[in-house]
Design an enzyme around this catalytic site. Structure first.
Site, PDB file in Angstrom:
ATOM      1  N   SER A 276      16.440  -7.512 -21.403  1.00 30.51           N
ATOM      2  CA  SER A 276      17.209  -7.262 -22.638  1.00 30.51           C
ATOM      3  C   SER A 276      16.626  -6.096 -23.433  1.00 30.51           C
ATOM      4  CB  SER A 276      17.284  -8.526 -23.495  1.00 30.51           C
ATOM      5  OG  SER A 276      16.011  -9.081 -23.695  1.00 30.51           O
ATOM      6  N   HIS A 306      16.796 -14.509 -16.744  1.00 33.52           N
ATOM      7  CA  HIS A 306      16.255 -14.049 -18.044  1.00 33.52           C
ATOM      8  C   HIS A 306      16.585 -15.118 -19.095  1.00 33.52           C
ATOM      9  CE1 HIS A 306      14.714 -11.368 -20.986  1.00 33.52           C
ATOM     10  NE2 HIS A 306      15.750 -10.578 -21.191  1.00 33.52           N
ATOM     11  N   HIS A 352       6.892 -16.036 -14.177  1.00 40.27           N
ATOM     12  CA  HIS A 352       7.124 -14.886 -15.065  1.00 40.27           C
ATOM     13  C   HIS A 352       6.759 -13.611 -14.328  1.00 40.27           C
ATOM     14  CE1 HIS A 352       7.004 -12.290 -18.608  1.00 40.27           C
ATOM     15  NE2 HIS A 352       7.835 -13.179 -19.117  1.00 40.27           N
ATOM     16  N   ARG A 361       4.293 -19.046 -25.998  1.00 38.65           N
ATOM     17  CA  ARG A 361       5.549 -19.453 -26.662  1.00 38.65           C
ATOM     18  C   ARG A 361       5.898 -20.876 -26.235  1.00 38.65           C
ATOM     19  NH1 ARG A 361       9.335 -14.703 -24.621  1.00 38.65           N
ATOM     20  NH2 ARG A 361       8.386 -15.480 -22.700  1.00 38.65           N
ATOM     21  N   ASP A 407      11.177 -20.717 -21.868  1.00 40.62           N
ATOM     22  CA  ASP A 407      12.434 -21.454 -21.694  1.00 40.62           C
ATOM     23  C   ASP A 407      12.228 -22.903 -21.244  1.00 40.62           C
ATOM     24  OD1 ASP A 407      14.032 -19.240 -22.379  1.00 40.62           O
ATOM     25  OD2 ASP A 407      13.658 -18.390 -20.408  1.00 40.62           O
TER      26      ASP A 407
HETATM   27  C1  COA Z   1      10.877 -15.232 -14.113  1.00 35.57           C
HETATM   28  C2  COA Z   1      11.103 -14.797 -12.673  1.00 35.57           C
HETATM   29  C3  COA Z   1      12.510 -14.210 -12.568  1.00 35.57           C
HETATM   30  C4  COA Z   1      10.092 -13.707 -12.338  1.00 35.57           C
HETATM   31  O1  COA Z   1      10.449 -13.173 -11.085  1.00 35.57           O
HETATM   32  P1  COA Z   1       9.398 -12.376 -10.191  1.00 35.57           P
HETATM   33  O2  COA Z   1       8.590 -11.461 -11.030  1.00 35.57           O
HETATM   34  O3  COA Z   1      10.159 -11.785  -9.065  1.00 35.57           O
HETATM   35  O4  COA Z   1       8.447 -13.573  -9.722  1.00 35.57           O
HETATM   36  P2  COA Z   1       7.443 -13.606  -8.479  1.00 35.57           P
HETATM   37  O5  COA Z   1       6.933 -12.245  -8.163  1.00 35.57           O
HETATM   38  O6  COA Z   1       6.452 -14.660  -8.793  1.00 35.57           O
HETATM   39  O7  COA Z   1       8.402 -14.066  -7.285  1.00 35.57           O
HETATM   40  C5  COA Z   1       7.904 -14.225  -5.987  1.00 35.57           C
HETATM   41  C6  COA Z   1       8.698 -15.311  -5.288  1.00 35.57           C
HETATM   42  O8  COA Z   1       8.452 -16.558  -5.954  1.00 35.57           O
HETATM   43  C7  COA Z   1       9.686 -17.147  -6.314  1.00 35.57           C
HETATM   44  N1  COA Z   1       9.549 -17.818  -7.607  1.00 35.57           N
HETATM   45  C8  COA Z   1       9.165 -17.281  -8.789  1.00 35.57           C
HETATM   46  N2  COA Z   1       9.283 -18.199  -9.766  1.00 35.57           N
HETATM   47  C9  COA Z   1       9.762 -19.324  -9.183  1.00 35.57           C
HETATM   48  C10 COA Z   1      10.131 -20.586  -9.691  1.00 35.57           C
HETATM   49  N3  COA Z   1      10.058 -20.895 -10.977  1.00 35.57           N
HETATM   50  N4  COA Z   1      10.602 -21.512  -8.807  1.00 35.57           N
HETATM   51  C11 COA Z   1      10.700 -21.219  -7.495  1.00 35.57           C
HETATM   52  N5  COA Z   1      10.385 -20.025  -6.964  1.00 35.57           N
HETATM   53  C12 COA Z   1       9.928 -19.084  -7.812  1.00 35.57           C
HETATM   54  C13 COA Z   1      10.621 -15.949  -6.476  1.00 35.57           C
HETATM   55  O9  COA Z   1      11.979 -16.370  -6.429  1.00 35.57           O
HETATM   56  C14 COA Z   1      10.201 -15.083  -5.323  1.00 35.57           C
HETATM   57  O10 COA Z   1      10.760 -15.634  -4.137  1.00 35.57           O
HETATM   58  P3  COA Z   1      11.273 -14.687  -2.936  1.00 35.57           P
HETATM   59  O11 COA Z   1      10.050 -13.990  -2.453  1.00 35.57           O
HETATM   60  O12 COA Z   1      11.858 -15.651  -1.980  1.00 35.57           O
HETATM   61  O13 COA Z   1      12.273 -13.746  -3.535  1.00 35.57           O
HETATM   62  C15 COA Z   1      10.909 -15.996 -11.713  1.00 35.57           C
HETATM   63  O14 COA Z   1       9.624 -16.542 -11.903  1.00 35.57           O
HETATM   64  C16 COA Z   1      11.959 -17.066 -11.880  1.00 35.57           C
HETATM   65  O15 COA Z   1      13.033 -16.962 -11.274  1.00 35.57           O
HETATM   66  N6  COA Z   1      11.699 -18.133 -12.725  1.00 35.57           N
HETATM   67  C17 COA Z   1      12.690 -19.124 -13.008  1.00 35.57           C
HETATM   68  C18 COA Z   1      13.684 -18.602 -14.033  1.00 35.57           C
HETATM   69  C19 COA Z   1      13.065 -18.484 -15.402  1.00 35.57           C
HETATM   70  O16 COA Z   1      12.408 -19.368 -15.886  1.00 35.57           O
HETATM   71  N7  COA Z   1      13.335 -17.340 -16.071  1.00 35.57           N
HETATM   72  C20 COA Z   1      12.887 -17.105 -17.429  1.00 35.57           C
HETATM   73  C21 COA Z   1      11.795 -16.095 -17.485  1.00 35.57           C
HETATM   74  S1  COA Z   1      11.150 -15.939 -19.130  1.00 35.57           S
END
Ligand code: COA
Length: 469
Positions: A276, A306, A352, A361, A407
């Site tokens: 955002s 997000h 994250h 937070r 979240d």
């Molecule tokens: C926040 C988020 C998008 C960050 O993504 P990112 O920087 O790509 O995270 P990572 O580098 O740790 O990801 C590596 C792998 O772990 C997985 N992973 C990360 N968080 C995960 C979670 N909460 N549950 C399951 N798998 C997860 C990713 O999907 C990725 O899988 P892939 O290799 O099959 O694509 C991710 O942690 C996520 O999807 N979390 C859940 C949604 C969420 O809470 N979002 C709010 C963020 S403030």
């Protein structure tokens, strides 16, 4: 204690001392910023900061700030140091600092509402814009100004009232913000040929207007969707921004207003690279006005990875409750989480892109829950999820951060106060995010940052570039 452990603990101690000193210096600095009109304060501050940046760039403009690897380019630009954002910096282990202040610092130092204990978001906005902790009078002046600027044009009200009830609240929110650009002072002045040096003033005016109007926009959406279209109450001159918002939503419980003050403070800013904030900055760099820029950012916040994650967490916890019933054993919970992962989904609220520890937070919302709703069954369940999930994510070995983010907790608090409409939660996030995105946009124009245009390659060119052909 081993040598390396001793060294680590010593350097952590030094870091803490240094940060405490920094905070103390910042608090002293605050009293030096006089006057209650934020624009006047900025008018004095901006030339000093412009000079600092010009001189810094003269001295170090060609210094290297980092490297870019091929993996970074395919990997969502993770870790590339590519943006300047003055309002906040995110440390992977410690979490967010708003202009150098942690969330507990802000809870302690920022002015509170009458009889309240949580910081007022007005104060956080002042801090984000100026870098200094405001006085009670300065915060009062912001509350007053936002009340004066809150009126919506009729066409936006009519538009909101005509949206179908199956249009997601975030789509309604973003569309209304876009339509508010009929009021843009920046767009009008630009069309009339205003000088570049005045851009920040017009962005400031639009930002103040937009922030002032957002609670009413959000309240109309809420009441149209969930309260039979009843009109929100009028804005009260004696209430702060959050209090007027909770009243317009139809919630009179004082501790819900306290929650909203905290919520709107902590969701405001998370440095510049998140979807955002980055989108708002990027679109703003094309000199799209603040309404268009912020609406673009809101379309990004509406994504499930997000801001929509706060809705997703509640949907997931509700499914958990439906399938496992009231009391849940750790073993049942583990099975449920593994099933989520095995079906190719993420555990919402965990992980994250930058953070590598529990999000502060999350922690401050947990502390709020411990104070106001310690025996709430949903809070207990979310605490149990916190106990069990990180080990599972570590065992799965994919997520780089197994800890909860903001979240994972917000929805539980809202549910407790009977705001049960999960689809709406991201709108609250959006109202708060305006404070960070728009404070940054003011500085973008104050620094005269150019249109953003990084270089991209296709795979054949990239392979050639790194000698892989
Ligand atoms: C926040 C988020 C998008 C960050 O993504 P990112 O920087 O790509 O995270 P990572 O580098 O740790 O990801 C590596 C792998 O772990 C997985 N992973 C990360 N968080 C995960 C979670 N909460 N549950 C399951 N798998 C997860 C990713 O999907 C990725 O899988 P892939 O290799 O099959 O694509 C991710 O942690 C996520 O999807 N979390 C859940 C949604 C969420 O809470 N979002 C709010 C963020 S403030």
């Amino acid at each position: 204690m081993s040598h390396s452990t001793m060294l680590r603990s010593l350097s952590q101690q030094l870091l803490r001392n240094n940060k405490n000193l920094l905070s103390a210096a910042g608090v002293r600095q605050a009293s030096a910023v006089s006057g209650t009109n934020l624009k006047d304060v900025l008018e004095k501050l901006i030339p000093e900061k412009q000079k600092e940046v010009v001189e810094f760039r003269k001295r170090k403009g060609s210094a290297k700030a980092g490297e870019v690897t091929v993996d970074m380019m395919y990997g969502g630009m993770r870790g590339i140091k590519a943006l300047v954002t003055e309002t906040s910096v995110l440390d992977p282990d410690e979490g967010i600092r708003f202009r150098g202040y942690t969330i507990p610092d802000c809870q302690k130092l920022l002015p509170k509402g009458a009889k309240g204990e949580e910081p007022l978001p007005e104060g956080l906005f002042w801090l984000l814009v100026t870098g200094s902790i405001p006085t009670q009078e300065q915060v009062k002046a912001i509350s007053k100004e936002w009340i004066e600027r809150a009126a919506l044009p009729n066409h936006v009200i009519t538009m909101l009232n005509n949206f179908p009830s199956n249009l997601h609240p975030m789509s309604q929110f973003s569309a209304a913000i876009t339509a508010l650009n009929s009021e843009s002072k920046f767009a009008k002045a630009y069309a009339e040929g205003v000088h570049k040096s005045k851009y920040w003033e017009l962005v400031y005016e639009d930002s103040m207007d937009l922030i002032a109007k957002l609670p009413t926009v959000a309240a109309i959406i809420y009441r149209n969707l969930y309260r039979d279209g009843s009109t929100p109450c009028a804005i009260d001159n004696n209430k702060d921004w959050s209090w007027n918002f909770t009243s317009m939503l139809g919630y009179e419980e004082p501790s819900f207003t306290e929650l909203m003050r905290l919520y709107l403070t902590i969701h405001s800013d998370h440095e510049g690279g998140n979807v955002s904030a980055h989108t708002c900055h990027l679109v703003g760099s094309a000199l799209s006005d603040p309404y268009l820029s912020f609406a673009a950012g809101m379309n990004g916040l509406a994504g499930p990875l997000h801001g929509l994650a706060n809705q997703e967490v509640l949907v997931w916890v509700t499914k958990l409750r439906e399938s496992l019933g009231g009391e849940v054993s750790d073993e049942q919970l583990r099975d449920f989480i593994w099933n989520t992962l095995k079906s190719g989904q993420v555990v919402p609220g965990y992980g994250h892109a930058v953070l590598r520890k529990t999000d502060p937070r999350y922690t401050c919302q947990r502390e709020f829950a411990l104070k106001h709703l310690p025996n709430d069954p949903l809070f207990k369940l979310v605490s149990q999820v916190y106990k069990v999930t990180p080990d599972i994510l570590i065992e799965q070995g994919k997520a780089k951060n197994p800890w909860p983010n903001v979240d994972a907790h917000s929805g539980v608090l809202l549910q407790y106060y009977k705001m049960t409409e999960m689809n709406y939660y991201t709108v609250l996030f959006g109202v708060s995010r305006a404070l960070g995105c728009l404070a940054s946009l003011i500085w973008d124009r104050a620094f005269g940052l150019p249109i953003e245009r990084p270089k991209s390659y296709d795979t054949p060119h990239l392979r050639k570039l790194v000698g892989d052909s």
